[in-house]
Design a protein around this motif. Structure first.
Motif, short mmCIF file in Angstrom:
data_model
loop_
_atom_site.label_atom_id
_atom_site.label_comp_id
_atom_site.label_asym_id
_atom_site.label_seq_id
_atom_site.Cartn_x
_atom_site.Cartn_y
_atom_site.Cartn_z
N PRO A 1 44.69 99.60 63.21
CA PRO A 1 45.88 98.77 62.79
C PRO A 1 46.96 99.35 61.42
CG PRO A 1 43.49 98.91 61.11
CD PRO A 1 43.74 99.97 62.05
N LYS B 1 46.27 94.41 72.99
CA LYS B 1 44.95 93.90 73.69
C LYS B 1 45.50 93.49 74.50
CE LYS B 1 41.68 91.89 70.17
NZ LYS B 1 41.14 90.69 69.16
N THR C 1 40.44 102.27 75.86
CA THR C 1 40.27 100.96 75.76
C THR C 1 40.05 100.14 77.38
OG1 THR C 1 42.49 100.32 75.89
CG2 THR C 1 40.76 100.60 73.60
N MET D 1 48.06 94.07 66.47
CA MET D 1 46.79 94.27 67.84
C MET D 1 46.74 93.82 69.42
SD MET D 1 45.03 96.36 65.75
CE MET D 1 44.03 95.73 66.89
N GLU E 1 39.50 97.22 68.61
CA GLU E 1 39.27 97.31 66.94
C GLU E 1 38.82 98.60 66.73
OE1 GLU E 1 40.24 94.74 65.71
OE2 GLU E 1 40.06 93.22 67.32
N LYS E 2 38.48 99.52 67.79
CA LYS E 2 37.52 101.23 67.78
C LYS E 2 38.50 101.74 67.68
CE LYS E 2 33.69 104.13 68.88
NZ LYS E 2 33.23 103.56 69.30
N GLU F 1 37.13 94.34 73.13
CA GLU F 1 36.08 95.51 71.52
C GLU F 1 36.52 96.56 71.05
OE1 GLU F 1 33.24 95.77 74.92
OE2 GLU F 1 34.66 94.10 74.35
#
Length: 253
Positions: free
Chosen positions: A21, A64, A73, A60, A16-17, A13
């Protein structure tokens, strides 16, 4: 000399923070060249839009995939330490586990405990280009969580003198090269009959990438079903890494 190896866990999660992008697609940036036909232009715009969309998804997805390698992250799951000079054999190997903030606090306590000795903390970056994954993760996660980092850990914008990257020493004089822990041990002839360390393989059940899943008993593959304790298997992997690094350090220092 204390060899260390850390294992981390991704926090998806936070990708995304913290991971930006790609910029939004701008059709005004499309170059048409000598093409005047409206249909061909529209097709070219659609094609470039699709390429951009694919690149955005890939960007993205890569973030991840690499989330466990980024202090923004990921979190520190386990710190393994091996000290050849411990008073007794059973105290040579130590694992710091539990709450991440407590793990980091305990690690820096270890640093303070050996402050007046000549003990160095030896890690393996695998790179000849001064990549410092372990120290960087420990330091930056500590900052993020508000854990005090001893002043001797950092010297300006460099690591303090008590850090030692065994990979840098092993690959001295070489540039832009990567050498894994297992490869170095094999080149040094450290595997073989009677050795308590084992070479790593791409077919290994536990890897650095999936360690956290085994550690937290979250694997659902056939190998996991056949394993009585997923965490035990994960810790065996980390133990082997520490012993390999200790064997390499013993040979090159």
């Amino acid at each position: 000399m204390i060899v260390i190896d850390i294992e981390t866990q991704p926090i998806p999660e936070l990708v995304e923070k913290f991971i930006k992008p790609l910029p939004a697609f701008d059709q005004n940036e499309v170059k048409f060249g000598n093409t005047k036909d409206p249909e061909k232009r529209a097709a070219l715009v659609a094609s470039k839009q699709a390429e951009h969309d694919d690149a955005t998804v890939a960007h993205m997805a890569k973030a991840k995939d690499r989330a466990a390698l980024n202090p923004l992250t990921a979190q520190v799951l386990v710190i393994g330490l091996y000290n050849d000079h411990a008073q007794s054999p059973e105290h040579r190997m130590e694992f710091l586990e539990g709450n991440e903030k407590l793990i980091l606090s305990n690690f820096w306590s270890q640093w303070y405990d050996t402050h007046l000795s000549t003990d160095r903390f030896v890690f393996w970056s695998g790179s000849s280009n001064s990549e410092n994954f372990d120290p960087d993760m420990l330091i930056r996660r500590s900052w993020i969580l508000g854990v005090k980092v001893p002043p001797q850990v950092i010297n300006g914008r460099y690591l303090g003198s008590r850090w030692e990257d065994a990979a840098q020493r092993y690959m001295f004089g070489r540039f832009n090269e990567y050498c894994g822990l297992s490869r170095a041990a094999e080149e040094l002839g450290l595997f073989g009959d009677g050795a308590k360390i084992f070479p790593k393989s791409k077919d290994d059940t536990v890897t650095g990438a999936n360690f956290w899943q085994w550690y937290e008993n979250k694997m659902t593959c056939d190998a996991a079903k056949a394993c009585p304790s997923q965490k035990t298997l994960a810790m065996s992997y980390l133990t082997n890494d520490l012993l390999i690094l200790d064997a390499i350090a013993g040979r090159i220092y």
